[in-house]
Scaffold this motif. Structure first.
Motif, PDB file in Angstrom:
ATOM      1  N   ALA A 208     -87.705  59.414  37.631  1.00  0.00           N
ATOM      2  CA  ALA A 208     -87.440  57.973  37.570  1.00  0.00           C
ATOM      3  C   ALA A 208     -87.054  57.432  38.944  1.00  0.00           C
ATOM      4  O   ALA A 208     -87.506  56.352  39.352  1.00  0.00           O
ATOM      5  CB  ALA A 208     -86.337  57.691  36.554  1.00  0.00           C
ATOM      6  N   ASP A 209     -86.227  58.179  39.677  1.00  0.00           N
ATOM      7  CA  ASP A 209     -85.820  57.737  41.018  1.00  0.00           C
ATOM      8  C   ASP A 209     -87.023  57.675  41.961  1.00  0.00           C
ATOM      9  O   ASP A 209     -87.156  56.734  42.756  1.00  0.00           O
ATOM     10  CB  ASP A 209     -84.763  58.694  41.584  1.00  0.00           C
ATOM     11  N   THR A 210     -87.897  58.682  41.871  1.00  0.00           N
ATOM     12  CA  THR A 210     -89.079  58.718  42.735  1.00  0.00           C
ATOM     13  C   THR A 210     -90.024  57.557  42.426  1.00  0.00           C
ATOM     14  O   THR A 210     -90.486  56.852  43.331  1.00  0.00           O
ATOM     15  CB  THR A 210     -89.826  60.055  42.559  1.00  0.00           C
ATOM     16  N   ILE A 211     -90.310  57.370  41.146  1.00  0.00           N
ATOM     17  CA  ILE A 211     -91.212  56.288  40.740  1.00  0.00           C
ATOM     18  C   ILE A 211     -90.634  54.932  41.142  1.00  0.00           C
ATOM     19  O   ILE A 211     -91.344  54.049  41.651  1.00  0.00           O
ATOM     20  CB  ILE A 211     -91.459  56.335  39.219  1.00  0.00           C
ATOM     21  N   GLN A 212     -89.341  54.756  40.949  1.00  0.00           N
ATOM     22  CA  GLN A 212     -88.701  53.484  41.282  1.00  0.00           C
ATOM     23  C   GLN A 212     -88.744  53.211  42.782  1.00  0.00           C
ATOM     24  O   GLN A 212     -88.965  52.069  43.216  1.00  0.00           O
ATOM     25  CB  GLN A 212     -87.252  53.485  40.785  1.00  0.00           C
ATOM     26  N   ALA A 213     -88.560  54.260  43.587  1.00  0.00           N
ATOM     27  CA  ALA A 213     -88.571  54.082  45.041  1.00  0.00           C
ATOM     28  C   ALA A 213     -89.936  53.593  45.523  1.00  0.00           C
ATOM     29  O   ALA A 213     -90.028  52.650  46.327  1.00  0.00           O
ATOM     30  CB  ALA A 213     -88.205  55.399  45.727  1.00  0.00           C
ATOM     31  N   PHE A 214     -91.009  54.209  45.034  1.00  0.00           N
ATOM     32  CA  PHE A 214     -92.345  53.787  45.453  1.00  0.00           C
ATOM     33  C   PHE A 214     -92.725  52.440  44.834  1.00  0.00           C
ATOM     34  O   PHE A 214     -93.415  51.630  45.465  1.00  0.00           O
ATOM     35  CB  PHE A 214     -93.376  54.855  45.085  1.00  0.00           C
ATOM     36  N   ASN A 215     -92.272  52.191  43.627  1.00  0.00           N
ATOM     37  CA  ASN A 215     -92.564  50.909  42.988  1.00  0.00           C
ATOM     38  C   ASN A 215     -91.913  49.762  43.762  1.00  0.00           C
ATOM     39  O   ASN A 215     -92.538  48.712  43.996  1.00  0.00           O
ATOM     40  CB  ASN A 215     -92.060  50.925  41.547  1.00  0.00           C
ATOM     41  N   ALA A 216     -90.666  49.969  44.179  1.00  0.00           N
ATOM     42  CA  ALA A 216     -89.961  48.937  44.942  1.00  0.00           C
ATOM     43  C   ALA A 216     -90.639  48.682  46.286  1.00  0.00           C
ATOM     44  O   ALA A 216     -90.676  47.544  46.773  1.00  0.00           O
ATOM     45  CB  ALA A 216     -88.506  49.357  45.152  1.00  0.00           C
ATOM     46  N   ALA A 217     -91.198  49.744  46.882  1.00  0.00           N
ATOM     47  CA  ALA A 217     -91.870  49.583  48.176  1.00  0.00           C
ATOM     48  C   ALA A 217     -93.206  48.862  48.029  1.00  0.00           C
ATOM     49  O   ALA A 217     -93.610  48.086  48.906  1.00  0.00           O
ATOM     50  CB  ALA A 217     -92.079  50.953  48.818  1.00  0.00           C
ATOM     51  N   LEU A 218     -93.903  49.096  46.926  1.00  0.00           N
ATOM     52  CA  LEU A 218     -95.236  48.517  46.742  1.00  0.00           C
ATOM     53  C   LEU A 218     -95.200  47.071  46.240  1.00  0.00           C
ATOM     54  O   LEU A 218     -96.130  46.294  46.510  1.00  0.00           O
ATOM     55  CB  LEU A 218     -96.045  49.375  45.761  1.00  0.00           C
ATOM     56  N   GLU A 219     -94.182  46.710  45.520  1.00  0.00           N
ATOM     57  CA  GLU A 219     -94.130  45.374  44.909  1.00  0.00           C
ATOM     58  C   GLU A 219     -94.345  44.228  45.902  1.00  0.00           C
ATOM     59  O   GLU A 219     -95.109  43.297  45.625  1.00  0.00           O
ATOM     60  CB  GLU A 219     -92.810  45.190  44.157  1.00  0.00           C
ATOM     61  N   PRO A 220     -93.711  44.254  47.090  1.00  0.00           N
ATOM     62  CA  PRO A 220     -93.871  43.109  48.010  1.00  0.00           C
ATOM     63  C   PRO A 220     -95.286  42.953  48.568  1.00  0.00           C
ATOM     64  O   PRO A 220     -95.662  41.853  48.983  1.00  0.00           O
ATOM     65  CB  PRO A 220     -92.867  43.422  49.131  1.00  0.00           C
ATOM     66  N   VAL A 221     -96.079  44.028  48.610  1.00  0.00           N
ATOM     67  CA  VAL A 221     -97.398  43.943  49.254  1.00  0.00           C
ATOM     68  C   VAL A 221     -98.538  43.925  48.243  1.00  0.00           C
ATOM     69  O   VAL A 221     -99.705  43.874  48.640  1.00  0.00           O
ATOM     70  CB  VAL A 221     -97.597  45.121  50.237  1.00  0.00           C
ATOM     71  N   CYS A 222     -98.214  43.966  46.964  1.00  0.00           N
ATOM     72  CA  CYS A 222     -99.249  44.018  45.929  1.00  0.00           C
ATOM     73  C   CYS A 222     -99.185  42.781  45.039  1.00  0.00           C
ATOM     74  O   CYS A 222     -98.149  42.120  44.930  1.00  0.00           O
ATOM     75  CB  CYS A 222     -99.082  45.270  45.065  1.00  0.00           C
ATOM     76  N   SER A 223    -100.303  42.505  44.398  1.00  0.00           N
ATOM     77  CA  SER A 223    -100.315  41.414  43.416  1.00  0.00           C
ATOM     78  C   SER A 223     -99.430  41.773  42.233  1.00  0.00           C
ATOM     79  O   SER A 223     -98.712  40.928  41.695  1.00  0.00           O
ATOM     80  CB  SER A 223    -101.746  41.153  42.950  1.00  0.00           C
ATOM     81  N   TYR A 224     -99.507  43.032  41.826  1.00  0.00           N
ATOM     82  CA  TYR A 224     -98.604  43.527  40.785  1.00  0.00           C
ATOM     83  C   TYR A 224     -98.622  45.049  40.812  1.00  0.00           C
ATOM     84  O   TYR A 224     -99.522  45.672  41.389  1.00  0.00           O
ATOM     85  CB  TYR A 224     -98.991  43.004  39.396  1.00  0.00           C
ATOM     86  N   THR A 225     -97.615  45.638  40.199  1.00  0.00           N
ATOM     87  CA  THR A 225     -97.524  47.099  40.125  1.00  0.00           C
ATOM     88  C   THR A 225     -97.380  47.525  38.667  1.00  0.00           C
ATOM     89  O   THR A 225     -96.934  46.746  37.817  1.00  0.00           O
ATOM     90  CB  THR A 225     -96.318  47.641  40.927  1.00  0.00           C
ATOM     91  N   LEU A 226     -97.747  48.758  38.421  1.00  0.00           N
ATOM     92  CA  LEU A 226     -97.568  49.373  37.107  1.00  0.00           C
ATOM     93  C   LEU A 226     -96.869  50.708  37.319  1.00  0.00           C
ATOM     94  O   LEU A 226     -97.306  51.510  38.154  1.00  0.00           O
ATOM     95  CB  LEU A 226     -98.912  49.594  36.412  1.00  0.00           C
ATOM     96  N   ALA A 227     -95.812  50.950  36.578  1.00  0.00           N
ATOM     97  CA  ALA A 227     -95.049  52.182  36.789  1.00  0.00           C
ATOM     98  C   ALA A 227     -94.623  52.779  35.452  1.00  0.00           C
ATOM     99  O   ALA A 227     -94.181  52.059  34.548  1.00  0.00           O
ATOM    100  CB  ALA A 227     -93.819  51.912  37.649  1.00  0.00           C
ATOM    101  N   ASP A 228     -94.771  54.094  35.335  1.00  0.00           N
ATOM    102  CA  ASP A 228     -94.250  54.796  34.161  1.00  0.00           C
ATOM    103  C   ASP A 228     -92.727  54.784  34.195  1.00  0.00           C
ATOM    104  O   ASP A 228     -92.119  54.684  35.269  1.00  0.00           O
ATOM    105  CB  ASP A 228     -94.737  56.252  34.145  1.00  0.00           C
TER     106      ASP A 228
END
Length: 380
Positions: A208-228
């Motif tokens: 969960a920590d790993t997924i959240q870290a990458f999700n937080a990094a991708l959100e500002p540069v993407c139209s949207y993100t999808l995360a388990d």
């Protein structure tokens, strides 16, 4: 009227065949329960295979059950065939019961042996026949053994009834011979279940920590993100977070995905960008490289050490650069010929660039040509 010693003998020869049959049944039930418990541990809690204690417990219990089955059967057979019992039985019922071994036992052994003889690794039909014969042989032998033990027990019961003797109940025997081994086997799995639960919970938190870290990094540069969400649902196949860039119609034109194993270690990163055949190859390459650079900037902003993120290979966070060989092939080729170029191929990492498309005669409005870079850790 039976003497005290003869009454004990009748009870003994009534219970021994029952115990032999119950032990054989317990042998199969123990194996079945072990498989069920391992499935719960592996599928439900994410462990792998048998634990040492559990394997020892299962083997010891099954050996003990087999030994009890044989011992009780042999003792009952010899006792019911003794001269004293023959005399006791003749006085009670005027004859002697048939306690010979059912021919199905020998027949089943023969059928199973035939199955072993036709077993061959090179012929699927013979393999299926072999398995069928072995199963049929085991079933025949089990039935023959059951029938033999049943007739032995009935012989003792007939003597007891002739003398008006009350036979002991079977509940305690069933509990001791069948219930106790199953209980002991289940108890042997309790420590493993506790340990597996703790490890699974810890792995989910790390994931969960790993997924959240990458999700937080991708959100500002993407139209949207999808995360388990590993904390909501554990997955043996691992977890995934993806960032997507869309066009003005909301269609995805570029994406990146970061995947982890079930323990939260990053094991693959994949970059994708669509190719528009209405553009020139140079324009498409520029678009692809711009998207890849945008994704990489976000991914590389994650402080792997500070976040305590495990990488199965450090090459997973390398910059996604299309090699000159790939670029030249794309620029000088056409939009209908696929390109596949290795970037790295070591014992721990497999990386390649791919232009995925379809031949011109199969290319239509549903075709989605794209350029991808795959970075995947090799599993040992």
């Amino acid at each position: 009227m039976l003497s005290t010693s003869d009454a004990k003998l009748v009870k003994r020869y009534y219970l021994l065949p029952k115990a032999a049959w119950y032990s054989l049944a317990a042998l199969f039930l123990t194996g079945g329960l072990a498989i069920l418990l391992v499935m719960i541990d592996n599928i439900g809690l994410g462990s792998k295979g048998f634990g040492g204690l559990q394997l020892i417990a299962m083997a010891a219990l099954m050996i003990a059950e087999g030994a009890v089955c044989i011992a009780c059967g042999v003792v009952a057979r010899r006792g019911l065939g003794s001269a004293h019992w023959q005399e006791l039985e003749h006085e009670a019922i005027g004859g002697n019961a048939n306690i010979g071994t059912n021919p199905a036992v020998a027949g089943g052994i023969g059928v199973a042996a035939a199955g072993r003889l036709v077993d061959t690794p090179d012929n699927d039909d013979l393999d299926a026949l072999s398995a069928g014969l072995e199963i049929a042989g085991a079933a025949m032998s089990a039935y023959g053994f059951f029938d033999t033990m049943r007739r032995m027990s009935r012989a003792a019961a007939a003597v007891a009834r002739a003398h008006g003797m009350e036979l002991p109940g079977l509940g305690r025997t069933r509990l001791l011979v069948i219930g106790l081994p199953l209980l002991l086997l289940t108890l042997s799995f309790v420590p493993r279940f506790i340990d597996s639960t703790a490890q699974s919970s810890a792995s989910q938190e790390v994931s969960a920590d790993t997924i959240q870290a990458f999700n937080a990094a991708l959100e500002p540069v993407c139209s949207y993100t999808l995360a388990d969400d590993p904390l909501e649902h554990r997955q043996d196949s691992g977890y995934r977070v993806s960032g997507n860039i869309t066009d003005e119609d909301g269609d995805i034109v570029a994406s990146v995905s970061v995947e982890t194993d079930e323990c939260g270690a990053v094991d693959s990163v994949v970059y994708n960008a669509d190719v528009d055949i209405a553009r020139t190859p140079e324009e498409n390459l520029a678009f692809v490289e711009e998207c890849f650079a945008r994704f990489y900037e976000a991914i590389s902003s994650v402080d792997v050490k500070a976040e305590r993120i495990e990488l199965l290979d450090t090459g997973l966070v390398n910059a996604p650069v299309l090699p000159d060989q790939f670029r030249q092939a794309f620029l000088t080729g056409d939009y209908y010929t696929a390109i596949d170029t290795d970037l790295d191929d070591t014992s721990t990492l497999r990386a390649w660039a791919l232009f995925d498309t379809e031949p011109k005669e199969e290319f239509d409005e549903y075709t989605s040509p794209r350029i991808s870079i795959h970075l995947m850790a090799r599993r040992s």
